[in-house]
Write a protein that holds these residues in place. Structure first.
Motif, PDB file in Angstrom:
ATOM      1  N   ASP A 116      -7.592  -8.387  55.954  1.00  0.00           N
ATOM      2  CA  ASP A 116      -7.063  -7.254  55.198  1.00  0.00           C
ATOM      3  C   ASP A 116      -6.122  -7.827  54.139  1.00  0.00           C
ATOM      4  OD1 ASP A 116      -5.523  -5.108  54.282  1.00  0.00           O
ATOM      5  OD2 ASP A 116      -5.398  -4.146  56.242  1.00  0.00           O
ATOM      6  N   LEU A 117      -6.355  -7.502  52.863  1.00  0.00           N
ATOM      7  CA  LEU A 117      -5.528  -8.048  51.785  1.00  0.00           C
ATOM      8  C   LEU A 117      -4.044  -7.781  52.023  1.00  0.00           C
ATOM      9  CD1 LEU A 117      -5.390  -9.394  48.939  1.00  0.00           C
ATOM     10  CD2 LEU A 117      -5.479  -7.097  47.981  1.00  0.00           C
ATOM     11  N   ALA A 118      -3.723  -6.645  52.616  1.00  0.00           N
ATOM     12  CA  ALA A 118      -2.312  -6.293  52.812  1.00  0.00           C
ATOM     13  C   ALA A 118      -1.653  -7.144  53.892  1.00  0.00           C
ATOM     14  CB  ALA A 118      -2.185  -4.817  53.173  1.00  0.00           C
ATOM     15  N   ASN A 119      -2.435  -7.588  54.869  1.00  0.00           N
ATOM     16  CA  ASN A 119      -1.841  -8.261  56.029  1.00  0.00           C
ATOM     17  C   ASN A 119      -2.199  -9.741  56.147  1.00  0.00           C
ATOM     18  OD1 ASN A 119      -0.670  -5.797  56.981  1.00  0.00           O
ATOM     19  ND2 ASN A 119      -2.683  -5.204  57.732  1.00  0.00           N
ATOM     20  N   GLY A 120      -3.207 -10.190  55.405  1.00  0.00           N
ATOM     21  CA  GLY A 120      -3.588 -11.598  55.474  1.00  0.00           C
ATOM     22  C   GLY A 120      -4.080 -11.977  56.859  1.00  0.00           C
ATOM     23  N   VAL A 121      -3.707 -13.156  57.332  1.00  0.00           N
ATOM     24  CA  VAL A 121      -4.133 -13.646  58.646  1.00  0.00           C
ATOM     25  C   VAL A 121      -3.232 -13.034  59.713  1.00  0.00           C
ATOM     26  CG1 VAL A 121      -4.431 -15.668  60.111  1.00  0.00           C
ATOM     27  CG2 VAL A 121      -4.990 -15.808  57.676  1.00  0.00           C
ATOM     28  N   GLU A 122      -3.839 -12.257  60.628  1.00  0.00           N
ATOM     29  CA  GLU A 122      -3.083 -11.608  61.701  1.00  0.00           C
ATOM     30  C   GLU A 122      -3.364 -12.296  63.041  1.00  0.00           C
ATOM     31  OE1 GLU A 122      -2.844  -7.088  61.018  1.00  0.00           O
ATOM     32  OE2 GLU A 122      -4.645  -7.681  59.931  1.00  0.00           O
ATOM     33  N   SER A 123      -2.612 -11.887  64.075  1.00  0.00           N
ATOM     34  CA  SER A 123      -2.613 -12.618  65.349  1.00  0.00           C
ATOM     35  C   SER A 123      -3.997 -12.734  65.987  1.00  0.00           C
ATOM     36  CB  SER A 123      -1.647 -11.956  66.324  1.00  0.00           C
ATOM     37  OG  SER A 123      -2.000 -10.594  66.529  1.00  0.00           O
ATOM     38  N   GLN A 124      -4.743 -11.606  66.057  1.00  0.00           N
ATOM     39  CA  GLN A 124      -6.059 -11.664  66.697  1.00  0.00           C
ATOM     40  C   GLN A 124      -7.028 -12.520  65.885  1.00  0.00           C
ATOM     41  OE1 GLN A 124      -6.993 -10.995  69.539  1.00  0.00           O
ATOM     42  NE2 GLN A 124      -9.146 -10.453  69.631  1.00  0.00           N
ATOM     43  N   THR A 125      -6.915 -12.453  64.556  1.00  0.00           N
ATOM     44  CA  THR A 125      -7.755 -13.290  63.697  1.00  0.00           C
ATOM     45  C   THR A 125      -7.493 -14.758  64.000  1.00  0.00           C
ATOM     46  OG1 THR A 125      -7.363 -11.627  61.992  1.00  0.00           O
ATOM     47  CG2 THR A 125      -8.486 -13.640  61.307  1.00  0.00           C
ATOM     48  N   GLU A 126      -6.230 -15.080  64.166  1.00  0.00           N
ATOM     49  CA  GLU A 126      -5.836 -16.468  64.447  1.00  0.00           C
ATOM     50  C   GLU A 126      -6.453 -16.948  65.760  1.00  0.00           C
ATOM     51  OE1 GLU A 126      -1.664 -18.951  63.892  1.00  0.00           O
ATOM     52  OE2 GLU A 126      -1.700 -16.783  63.565  1.00  0.00           O
ATOM     53  N   LYS A 127      -6.394 -16.113  66.796  1.00  0.00           N
ATOM     54  CA  LYS A 127      -6.953 -16.486  68.098  1.00  0.00           C
ATOM     55  C   LYS A 127      -8.461 -16.708  67.995  1.00  0.00           C
ATOM     56  CE  LYS A 127      -3.531 -14.048  70.928  1.00  0.00           C
ATOM     57  NZ  LYS A 127      -3.293 -12.867  71.782  1.00  0.00           N
ATOM     58  N   ARG A 148      -6.834  -1.505  47.860  1.00  0.00           N
ATOM     59  CA  ARG A 148      -5.563  -0.924  48.311  1.00  0.00           C
ATOM     60  C   ARG A 148      -4.416  -1.878  47.969  1.00  0.00           C
ATOM     61  NH1 ARG A 148      -7.002   1.267  54.413  1.00  0.00           N
ATOM     62  NH2 ARG A 148      -8.935   2.358  53.862  1.00  0.00           N
ATOM     63  N   PRO A 149      -3.201  -1.348  47.857  1.00  0.00           N
ATOM     64  CA  PRO A 149      -2.060  -2.235  47.589  1.00  0.00           C
ATOM     65  C   PRO A 149      -1.941  -3.288  48.692  1.00  0.00           C
ATOM     66  CG  PRO A 149      -1.440   0.067  47.308  1.00  0.00           C
ATOM     67  CD  PRO A 149      -2.812   0.071  47.901  1.00  0.00           C
ATOM     68  N   GLY A 150      -1.665  -4.527  48.316  1.00  0.00           N
ATOM     69  CA  GLY A 150      -1.577  -5.590  49.308  1.00  0.00           C
ATOM     70  C   GLY A 150      -0.881  -6.817  48.762  1.00  0.00           C
ATOM     71  N   LYS A 151      -1.133  -7.939  49.402  1.00  0.00           N
ATOM     72  CA  LYS A 151      -0.550  -9.203  48.967  1.00  0.00           C
ATOM     73  C   LYS A 151      -1.157  -9.621  47.634  1.00  0.00           C
ATOM     74  CE  LYS A 151      -0.095 -11.184  53.674  1.00  0.00           C
ATOM     75  NZ  LYS A 151       1.305 -11.625  53.770  1.00  0.00           N
ATOM     76  N   GLN A 152      -0.512 -10.567  46.959  1.00  0.00           N
ATOM     77  CA  GLN A 152      -1.121 -11.216  45.809  1.00  0.00           C
ATOM     78  C   GLN A 152      -2.297 -12.049  46.318  1.00  0.00           C
ATOM     79  OE1 GLN A 152      -0.266 -10.912  42.494  1.00  0.00           O
ATOM     80  NE2 GLN A 152       1.135  -9.307  43.189  1.00  0.00           N
ATOM     81  N   THR A 153      -3.380 -12.115  45.552  1.00  0.00           N
ATOM     82  CA  THR A 153      -4.575 -12.834  46.012  1.00  0.00           C
ATOM     83  C   THR A 153      -4.299 -14.312  46.267  1.00  0.00           C
ATOM     84  OG1 THR A 153      -5.168 -12.812  43.662  1.00  0.00           O
ATOM     85  CG2 THR A 153      -6.350 -11.306  45.099  1.00  0.00           C
ATOM     86  N   LEU A 154      -3.481 -14.936  45.414  1.00  0.00           N
ATOM     87  CA  LEU A 154      -3.136 -16.346  45.640  1.00  0.00           C
ATOM     88  C   LEU A 154      -2.314 -16.502  46.915  1.00  0.00           C
ATOM     89  CD1 LEU A 154      -2.279 -17.385  41.967  1.00  0.00           C
ATOM     90  CD2 LEU A 154      -4.207 -18.218  43.334  1.00  0.00           C
ATOM     91  N   GLU A 155      -1.544 -15.486  47.242  1.00  0.00           N
ATOM     92  CA  GLU A 155      -0.732 -15.502  48.467  1.00  0.00           C
ATOM     93  C   GLU A 155      -1.621 -15.487  49.709  1.00  0.00           C
ATOM     94  OE1 GLU A 155       2.888 -12.831  50.418  1.00  0.00           O
ATOM     95  OE2 GLU A 155       2.123 -12.335  48.423  1.00  0.00           O
ATOM     96  N   VAL A 156      -2.742 -14.755  49.637  1.00  0.00           N
ATOM     97  CA  VAL A 156      -3.682 -14.713  50.771  1.00  0.00           C
ATOM     98  C   VAL A 156      -4.303 -16.090  51.002  1.00  0.00           C
ATOM     99  CG1 VAL A 156      -5.871 -13.755  51.595  1.00  0.00           C
ATOM    100  CG2 VAL A 156      -4.190 -12.261  50.562  1.00  0.00           C
ATOM    101  N   LEU A 157      -4.648 -16.775  49.916  1.00  0.00           N
ATOM    102  CA  LEU A 157      -5.200 -18.131  50.051  1.00  0.00           C
ATOM    103  C   LEU A 157      -4.189 -19.048  50.741  1.00  0.00           C
ATOM    104  CD1 LEU A 157      -6.990 -18.744  46.625  1.00  0.00           C
ATOM    105  CD2 LEU A 157      -7.905 -17.716  48.709  1.00  0.00           C
ATOM    106  N   GLU A 158      -2.939 -18.925  50.356  1.00  0.00           N
ATOM    107  CA  GLU A 158      -1.884 -19.750  50.969  1.00  0.00           C
ATOM    108  C   GLU A 158      -1.739 -19.408  52.452  1.00  0.00           C
ATOM    109  OE1 GLU A 158       2.903 -20.711  50.445  1.00  0.00           O
ATOM    110  OE2 GLU A 158       1.900 -19.315  49.076  1.00  0.00           O
ATOM    111  N   ASP A 159      -1.860 -18.119  52.778  1.00  0.00           N
ATOM    112  CA  ASP A 159      -1.767 -17.655  54.165  1.00  0.00           C
ATOM    113  C   ASP A 159      -2.863 -18.295  55.022  1.00  0.00           C
ATOM    114  OD1 ASP A 159      -0.204 -16.011  55.840  1.00  0.00           O
ATOM    115  OD2 ASP A 159      -1.766 -14.489  55.896  1.00  0.00           O
ATOM    116  N   ILE A 160      -4.086 -18.340  54.491  1.00  0.00           N
ATOM    117  CA  ILE A 160      -5.219 -18.940  55.208  1.00  0.00           C
ATOM    118  C   ILE A 160      -4.943 -20.415  55.494  1.00  0.00           C
ATOM    119  CG2 ILE A 160      -7.651 -19.618  55.004  1.00  0.00           C
ATOM    120  CD1 ILE A 160      -8.058 -17.028  53.323  1.00  0.00           C
TER     121      ILE A 160
END
Length: 535
Positions: A116-127, A148-160
């Protein structure tokens, strides 16, 4: 030299078998439906072609799933697209069903990770990603809800990269985000797919235009120059694609889109076919087994009772690993040492089924199972092989289940037995007690709700759950040369599981660690790999 069958090799090469993983509410079920929509096997999202009144998700076949809006069971959805046979293994979206998800991932050659762009990598995704890493399953990423409003796209890449330790390699890039989302840009060709209509239920076409020629005045203010700037930045500083690194789980191709509005779904599906690997060789007790091995082999990764209440039977889901499957063929069942004729085989599509005459590596077949198969079983032709076993995880919730209606006792026991075969629940017994007590256990609390619901809806049996105070289970194995008796605290309880393996139930993690410290001659395991008893 390994002998191979050219027909099997050709058919295997056009198979793509994958599972979708995500945190709850990231849009996994919606993306599944839209892939079926663009794959041509449904005419409107939520409705199987020809079934005008069906509006629940195709993949969510169980009534409880439709009621609660969550996926709690794995299903298989197979369709052809652009000359490729796609086998989509839809996994449970709820964290309480991680065991079922793990078993399903074992049958996949690739995983699609939905964020989800708004939340990036979440706990269940990580598991779930860690399961893919453990099984060396390559991962393709779809960043959803870009509308929908969310993180910056470059921020999501960094999150991954930060949370998962895998390098993201964008394949396309959004033209605007949130309410300004207007399309996706192919980073190889710099071609933008611009969406000018909105239809959540049906396929929509995009207008293709070079990014440099997109008229900024017809777009929301600022999105065209921002996209051009970010595309240039990625060209200079972004990671580059490398097939071997992808297959090794070091990089993940990343797509952006909105499953709800259909923006970017078709572009993702076409890109997926390019990146998803074909069926891979599988590990067995005889080493790697090639997909092109002429003799058929496969393994049972799921058992489902009452998939269709009209049939009242059990289906064993088998992943074909090598050779050609033929209906009515005779196979060897290594666990029991017997030969079995496979008379009733089905191609599955959610809850629907049709007769399947042949299947190739990567395909999933449904075998009507009158108690012959257990989770993890291998079946094969030719020289016997046994594929890697499936895991059994330590449960965290424990209870007794009571059927107060003595007249329904037989149905209760039959239903519980079938659900146990499916791996929907685990069972422990007290071996040394004068009164034998059956303890049900599960990784997640919601599993008990599903068991109760299914006993009621499929076996017409009302039940009551009585919770027990245990929080941790450990399988206990004496080390070589061990002569000491197991020493337990009074609050702990020694039990045996459904496969006659000794385990201990504890009321806390501290209690489990204390017991392990006091019994150095024993191994305490939170996961077992032999999940089928000897035949």
């Amino acid at each position: 030299m390994t002998v191979s069958d050219p027909v099997v090799a050709r058919e295997a090469a056009r198979r793509r078998t994958f599972a979708i993983i995500s945190h709850p509410d990231a849009g996994k079920t919606t993306l599944t439906e839209k892939l079926l929509l663009y794959g041509g096997c449904i005419e409107a999202a939520g409705a199987v072609r020809g079934r005008k009144n069906q509006r629940g998700a195709t993949s969510d076949w169980m009534e409880l799933e439709r009621q609660r809006g969550i996926s709690v069971s794995s299903t298989v959805l197979a369709f052809e697209y652009d000359g490729v046979q796609i086998n989509l293994l839809d996994t449970p979206g709820h964290k309480d069903f991680s065991e079922d998800t793990y078993r399903t991932l074992v049958a996949a050659d690739c995983a699609v990770m939905v964020l989800d762009l708004a939340n990036g990598v979440e706990s269940q995704t990580e598991k779930l990603f860690n399961v893919c890493r453990l099984r060396k399953i390559p991962v393709i990423t779809f960043v959803n809800k870009v509308d929908r409003p969310g993180k910056q796209t470059l921020e999501v890449l960094e999150d991954i990269e930060t949370k998962l330790g895998i390098v993201p390699v964008p394949v396309n890039w959004p033209l605007g985000t949130g309410f300004d989302f207007r399309g996706v840009i192919n980073l190889d060709t710099r071609e933008a797919s611009v969406f000018e209509t909105r239809d959540n239920m049906h396929r929509i076409a995009a207008r293709s235009v070079q990014l440099s020629e997109v008229p900024a005045e017809s777009m929301p203010q600022g999105i065209v120059p921002q996209a051009q700037e970010e595309v240039e930045l990625l060209a200079e500083a972004g990671a580059t694609w490398d097939l071997q690194r992808f297959l090794a789980g070091e990089i993940t191709p990343v797509f952006f889109g909105s499953a709800l509005t259909n923006y970017g779904v078709e572009q993702f599906l076409k890109g997926f076919l390019k990146y998803c690997p074909q069926p891979r060789d599988r590990r067995s007790d005889k080493g790697l087994i090639s997909t092109t091995r002429p003799e058929f082999s496969g393994f049972v990764f799921k058992i489902q009772a009452n998939l269709d209440p009209r049939h009242r039977d059990r289906i064993a889901f088998v992943r074909v690993c090598s050779g050609l499957f033929r209906r009515e063929m005779e196979v060897f069942h290594p666990r029991t040492g017997r030969k079995i004729r496979l008379k009733r085989a089905h191609k599955l599509f959610g809850q629907e089924r049709e007769t399947m005459d042949e299947a190739f590596p990567g395909d999933i077949i449904g075998l009507v199972n009158p108690g012959e198969f257990l989770l993890g079983d291998t079946i094969c032709e030719g020289a016997p092989v046994v594929y890697e076993p499936l895991p059994q995880f330590s449960p965290e919730f424990f209870a007794t289940m009571i059927c107060n209606d003595t007249g329904r006792r037989k149905q209760f026991e039959r239903g519980l037995s079938q659900l146990l075969e499916e791996g929907a629940i685990q069972v422990f017994h007290t071996p040394h007690s004068s009164v034998k007590q059956t303890i049900l256990a599960a990784v997640g609390e919601l599993q008990f709700d599903v068991v109760r619901f299914r006993l009621q809806s499929e076996y017409d049996t009302e039940t009551e759950v009585r919770w027990l105070n245990y929080k941790v289970a450990r399988w206990v194995v004496p080390k070589p040369g061990c002569t000491k008796e197991l020493s337990l605290l009074s609050a702990s309880r020694e039990v045996i599981d459904q496969y006659d393996q000794t385990a201990v139930l504890f009321q806390s993690e501290w209690e489990a660690q204390h017991c392990q410290k006091n019994n150095p001659d024993y191994e305490f395991l939170s996961m077992r790999f032999r999940t089928t008893p000897e035949g």
